[in-house]
Write an enzyme that holds these catalytic residues in place. Structure first.
Site, PDB file in Angstrom:
ATOM      1  N   LYS A  49      85.550  22.734 -30.891  1.00  0.00           N
ATOM      2  CA  LYS A  49      86.844  22.680 -31.579  1.00  0.00           C
ATOM      3  C   LYS A  49      87.800  21.758 -30.816  1.00  0.00           C
ATOM      4  O   LYS A  49      88.506  20.943 -31.401  1.00  0.00           O
ATOM      5  CB  LYS A  49      87.435  24.097 -31.698  1.00  0.00           C
ATOM      6  CG  LYS A  49      86.686  24.962 -32.687  1.00  0.00           C
ATOM      7  CD  LYS A  49      86.983  26.452 -32.544  1.00  0.00           C
ATOM      8  CE  LYS A  49      86.051  27.251 -33.449  1.00  0.00           C
ATOM      9  NZ  LYS A  49      86.151  28.697 -33.262  1.00  0.00           N
ATOM     10  N   GLN A  93      89.357  33.320 -30.259  1.00  0.00           N
ATOM     11  CA  GLN A  93      87.912  33.238 -30.453  1.00  0.00           C
ATOM     12  C   GLN A  93      87.312  34.640 -30.439  1.00  0.00           C
ATOM     13  O   GLN A  93      87.529  35.413 -29.513  1.00  0.00           O
ATOM     14  CB  GLN A  93      87.295  32.360 -29.337  1.00  0.00           C
ATOM     15  CG  GLN A  93      85.817  32.088 -29.493  1.00  0.00           C
ATOM     16  CD  GLN A  93      85.490  31.236 -30.722  1.00  0.00           C
ATOM     17  OE1 GLN A  93      86.190  30.285 -31.056  1.00  0.00           O
ATOM     18  NE2 GLN A  93      84.409  31.594 -31.409  1.00  0.00           N
ATOM     19  N   ASP A 116      93.135  30.744 -38.709  1.00  0.00           N
ATOM     20  CA  ASP A 116      91.887  31.269 -39.275  1.00  0.00           C
ATOM     21  C   ASP A 116      92.118  32.074 -40.549  1.00  0.00           C
ATOM     22  O   ASP A 116      91.163  32.470 -41.212  1.00  0.00           O
ATOM     23  CB  ASP A 116      91.212  32.199 -38.248  1.00  0.00           C
ATOM     24  CG  ASP A 116      90.218  31.470 -37.361  1.00  0.00           C
ATOM     25  OD1 ASP A 116      89.654  30.465 -37.814  1.00  0.00           O
ATOM     26  OD2 ASP A 116      90.002  31.930 -36.219  1.00  0.00           O
TER      27      ASP A 116
END
Ligand code: NAP
Length: 284
Positions: A49, A93, A116
């Site tokens: 990422k 994460q 997200d």
């Protein structure tokens, strides 16, 4: 023979446009990623990422926290990033160490920085047919693939295998919002094969290689394989028995090179979109 849905190609085109747009910004969008602990797979994902963000001219901050980080320390870190005007997007994460409550952590992220789309505020918007700030990365990538290949959704029977908060559930809501008729299957579903056989669009997000076999699909089905598994000789593969299912399908995603590149592409697009939302009153 099916047409291959090329996620590498589609994501490359989207990212080229995005990088052009970012080039002209006076201030760069910024993605903050928090990683707690030493999970090797998580470290690989975070590095990917970061690398992709840098390639596009997106600033990235990686906050590495030890496995013994307390929930309070993590919540404080999120609070600090929530209050930092330079940070447009926050990603925690997953998975988190067992002593930390993931739900509480996700709810701490300011929904306008929730890149997200895991926060109940954003998920709730999708579930009620409204627009969240941004859509969850994998389902958003899948919708973009269907659009790119002009695959109609409205009126089609979409069967989704898997009901996780990351893929299956938001995917179902998003397809419903696109006027598909949606069925969700999971590990307790009886007669999975009877249901998958009725799918016009079949999306598998389980994490079991060869779960979807040729006898489980009808001719002309559109197959989207989200699964990421390893073959016995260590190669990446999906949930679908590609070799035998592909001849029956009209369109199919390969693994690798299908959904995977679209997920990271959506993450970058979401970071940019959040930047724009947060700066909408300024010229950008
Ligand atoms: P997850 O949270 O483990 O969810 C798996 C789902 O599959 C659950 O809903 C489970 O049902 C269901 N399931 C398990 N066995 C089943 C069976 N035999 N028949 C029908 N359903 C079954 O996984 P996830 O996070 O959604 O990820 C799913 C897969 O997609 C993984 O391989 C992951 O690595 C991959 N993935 C790929 C991307 C990408 O960008 N390509 C992104 C995200 C995830 P229950 O709810 O009843 O347990």
């Amino acid at each position: 023979m099916a047409q291959l849905i090329d996620g590498k190609l589609v994501s490359k085109k989207i990212l080229e446009n995005l990088s052009d747009e970012i080039l002209f910004l006076s201030q760069k969008p910024c993605l903050a990623v928090i990683i707690v602990g030493d999970d090797p797979a998580s470290k690989i994902y975070v590095n990917l990422k970061k690398k992709k963000a840098l390639e596009l001219g997106i600033d990235s901050i990686v906050e590495e926290m030890s496995a013994s980080t307390t929930q309070e320390e993590l919540l404080n870190k999120i609070e600090q990033l929530n209050n930092d005007d330079k940070v447009n997007a926050i990603l925690v994460q997953l998975p988190l160490p067992k002593h930390i409550d993931t739900k509480i952590v996700i709810e701490k992220i300011n929904p306008i920085k929730d890149v997200d789309c895991f926060h109940p505020y954003n998920m709730g918007h999708i579930a009620t047919g409204c627009k969240p700030y941004v859509y969850p990365c994998t389902p958003k990538g899948i919708i973009r693939l269907l659009e790119y290949y002009n695959i109609p959704i409205e009126g089609k029977h979409a069967v989704i295998v898997g009901r996780s908060n990351i893929v299956g559930r938001p995917m179902a809501q998003m397809l419903l919002n696109e006027n598909a008729t949606v069925t969700i299957c999971h590990s307790k579903t009886k007669n999975l094969e009877e249901i998958t056989k009725t799918a016009d669009i079949l999306i598998s997000a389980v994490g079991q290689k060869n779960l979807i076999k040729a006898g489980m699909v009808k001719d002309g089905v559109v197959v989207i394989d989200v699964g990421m598994n390893r073959t016995d000789d260590g190669k990446l593969c999906g949930d679908v028995d590609f070799y035998n299912v592909e001849p029956k399908a009209s369109f199919i995603t390969p693994v690798p090179g299908g959904v995977g590149p679209m997920t990271i592409c959506s993450l970058m697009q979401n970071t940019f979109d959040l930047y724009k939302i947060q700066n909408k009153n300024q010229e950008i």
